[in-house]
Scaffold this motif. Sequence first.
Motif, PDB file in Angstrom:
ATOM      1  N   THR A 116       0.839  -1.192   0.000  1.00 39.16           N
ATOM      2  CA  THR A 116       0.000   0.000   0.000  1.00 39.16           C
ATOM      3  C   THR A 116       0.874   1.243   0.000  1.00 39.16           C
ATOM      4  O   THR A 116       2.051   1.194   0.387  1.00 39.16           O
ATOM      5  CB  THR A 116      -0.932   0.018   1.231  1.00 39.16           C
ATOM      6  N   GLY A 117       0.315   2.347  -0.437  1.00 30.83           N
ATOM      7  CA  GLY A 117       1.023   3.618  -0.451  1.00 30.83           C
ATOM      8  C   GLY A 117       0.607   4.477   0.732  1.00 30.83           C
ATOM      9  O   GLY A 117      -0.566   4.547   1.082  1.00 30.83           O
ATOM     10  N   VAL A 118       1.578   5.144   1.346  1.00 28.37           N
ATOM     11  CA  VAL A 118       1.334   5.974   2.522  1.00 28.37           C
ATOM     12  C   VAL A 118       1.834   7.380   2.229  1.00 28.37           C
ATOM     13  O   VAL A 118       2.935   7.563   1.706  1.00 28.37           O
ATOM     14  CB  VAL A 118       2.054   5.402   3.763  1.00 28.37           C
ATOM     15  N   ASN A 119       1.003   8.365   2.567  1.00 35.74           N
ATOM     16  CA  ASN A 119       1.377   9.766   2.388  1.00 35.74           C
ATOM     17  C   ASN A 119       1.043  10.539   3.659  1.00 35.74           C
ATOM     18  O   ASN A 119       0.144  10.155   4.413  1.00 35.74           O
ATOM     19  CB  ASN A 119       0.648  10.391   1.196  1.00 35.74           C
ATOM     20  N   GLY A 120       1.737  11.633   3.850  1.00 41.76           N
ATOM     21  CA  GLY A 120       1.495  12.460   5.022  1.00 41.76           C
ATOM     22  C   GLY A 120       2.633  13.437   5.225  1.00 41.76           C
ATOM     23  O   GLY A 120       3.459  13.663   4.329  1.00 41.76           O
ATOM     24  N   GLN A 121       2.665  14.027   6.403  1.00 40.71           N
ATOM     25  CA  GLN A 121       3.690  15.010   6.726  1.00 40.71           C
ATOM     26  C   GLN A 121       4.238  14.751   8.123  1.00 40.71           C
ATOM     27  O   GLN A 121       3.606  14.082   8.943  1.00 40.71           O
ATOM     28  CB  GLN A 121       3.127  16.436   6.660  1.00 40.71           C
ATOM     29  N   LEU A 226       1.618  13.313  10.829  1.00 39.45           N
ATOM     30  CA  LEU A 226       0.323  13.524  10.191  1.00 39.45           C
ATOM     31  C   LEU A 226       0.211  12.600   8.987  1.00 39.45           C
ATOM     32  O   LEU A 226       0.418  13.006   7.839  1.00 39.45           O
ATOM     33  CB  LEU A 226       0.158  14.996   9.775  1.00 39.45           C
ATOM     34  N   ILE A 227      -0.102  11.342   9.243  1.00 39.16           N
ATOM     35  CA  ILE A 227      -0.317  10.375   8.157  1.00 39.16           C
ATOM     36  C   ILE A 227      -1.759  10.528   7.701  1.00 39.16           C
ATOM     37  O   ILE A 227      -2.700  10.279   8.467  1.00 39.16           O
ATOM     38  CB  ILE A 227      -0.026   8.955   8.637  1.00 39.16           C
ATOM     39  N   THR A 228      -1.943  10.963   6.477  1.00 41.73           N
ATOM     40  CA  THR A 228      -3.274  11.329   6.004  1.00 41.73           C
ATOM     41  C   THR A 228      -3.863  10.344   5.000  1.00 41.73           C
ATOM     42  O   THR A 228      -5.088  10.277   4.866  1.00 41.73           O
ATOM     43  CB  THR A 228      -3.231  12.722   5.364  1.00 41.73           C
ATOM     44  N   GLN A 229      -3.048   9.605   4.287  1.00 48.87           N
ATOM     45  CA  GLN A 229      -3.566   8.728   3.231  1.00 48.87           C
ATOM     46  C   GLN A 229      -2.894   7.371   3.297  1.00 48.87           C
ATOM     47  O   GLN A 229      -1.676   7.276   3.497  1.00 48.87           O
ATOM     48  CB  GLN A 229      -3.328   9.337   1.834  1.00 48.87           C
ATOM     49  N   ILE A 230      -3.719   6.338   3.117  1.00 43.09           N
ATOM     50  CA  ILE A 230      -3.235   4.970   2.936  1.00 43.09           C
ATOM     51  C   ILE A 230      -3.994   4.414   1.742  1.00 43.09           C
ATOM     52  O   ILE A 230      -5.178   4.084   1.843  1.00 43.09           O
ATOM     53  CB  ILE A 230      -3.461   4.115   4.188  1.00 43.09           C
ATOM     54  N   ASP A 231      -3.322   4.349   0.610  1.00 47.03           N
ATOM     55  CA  ASP A 231      -3.976   4.002  -0.646  1.00 47.03           C
ATOM     56  C   ASP A 231      -3.398   2.714  -1.205  1.00 47.03           C
ATOM     57  O   ASP A 231      -2.227   2.682  -1.616  1.00 47.03           O
ATOM     58  CB  ASP A 231      -3.793   5.130  -1.670  1.00 47.03           C
ATOM     59  N   PRO A 232      -4.183   1.631  -1.230  1.00 44.12           N
ATOM     60  CA  PRO A 232      -3.721   0.390  -1.851  1.00 44.12           C
ATOM     61  C   PRO A 232      -3.813   0.498  -3.372  1.00 44.12           C
ATOM     62  O   PRO A 232      -4.380   1.464  -3.905  1.00 44.12           O
ATOM     63  CB  PRO A 232      -4.714  -0.646  -1.302  1.00 44.12           C
TER      64      PRO A 232
END
Length: 333
Positions: A116-121, A226-232
Amino acid sequence: MLFTAFLFGLAIYSIYRVVIRAVFTVKPNERAVLTSFGRAQRFGELPVDDPRMTEEERARYRFPRLQMIRPGGPYFKWPWQQVHKVDVATQALDLTWDPTKRQDTIEAVTKDNLTTGVNGQVRFRVSEDNLYPFVFGVADPLQHVMGYFVSVLRERIANFADPKGQRLLSMVPATSEAQGDGAGPDLSEGVSINDLRKNLPLLNEYMEQQCATTGTRYGIELEAALITQIDPPLEVDRALSAINSTRNQVAADISTARADAEQQITMSKRAVDIATNNAQAEVAPLKELADTLVRIKAEGGSAALAAYVRNMRIPLLRNARRIVQTTGHSTPA
């Protein structure tokens, strides 16, 4: 003539090195450390008493306390001295920041072996009390800390489980668990990506706790994750949508069945109460009549009881359609 020009140039260079470059200022968001021949001014060692660190780590990350130059100026330095300025303001970086490569997301493997992909700040600031590791300890402390943060994040994602996952287990009948059909574990574990999406605050809180020692290790304090997105991947996301729809339908069917069962139970209880009240209403006159007969016999004897029974039979005989005579007694029908 040439010697005069050389002396003039030497004088200009000396003025530039000794006078112009010897004066410096420190901005409000900066702190400065002055070194002489590469050695910073020190005064003792910074104590390491973090309970989250082992004894070996405490010995490894025991750094000296540096003499810090606070905002202001102008300050003077000699040519053999060098000024190292550090920005101590709070800064923010994307998780994808990496000076060695370009990337749009951080890849991590979940408990279900799904990539999965993880995005944040990440918000951070330089620790004023521990400038030595940031200035002299690591060649690129920010890159080092970001690598440490991403490593901890990937480890947490690989082992994350929903702490509230047992709520689905209560919906499974006890007979299914006794038969060992395996429905309980499947419902209790859930899908890891769904669990991560629902528990992002818990994940951020865990990351802040695990990275609380970076100020002691590397001189950088992480203030917030601040982990905002977890996109598989797209195909996995579609499969998860189908799973979620099915689970929602199952939960709705279970809720409807429970409501119907509770309604039937309530109606049955009310029917029992009504039947009980009717029976009590029919028994009450008989009990009252029995008490009356007992009192009449006790007070007046058998003669009074026979007279009372005779008087009570008169209205019955008046309404009877026929009377059957047997052994000297008549019985209305």
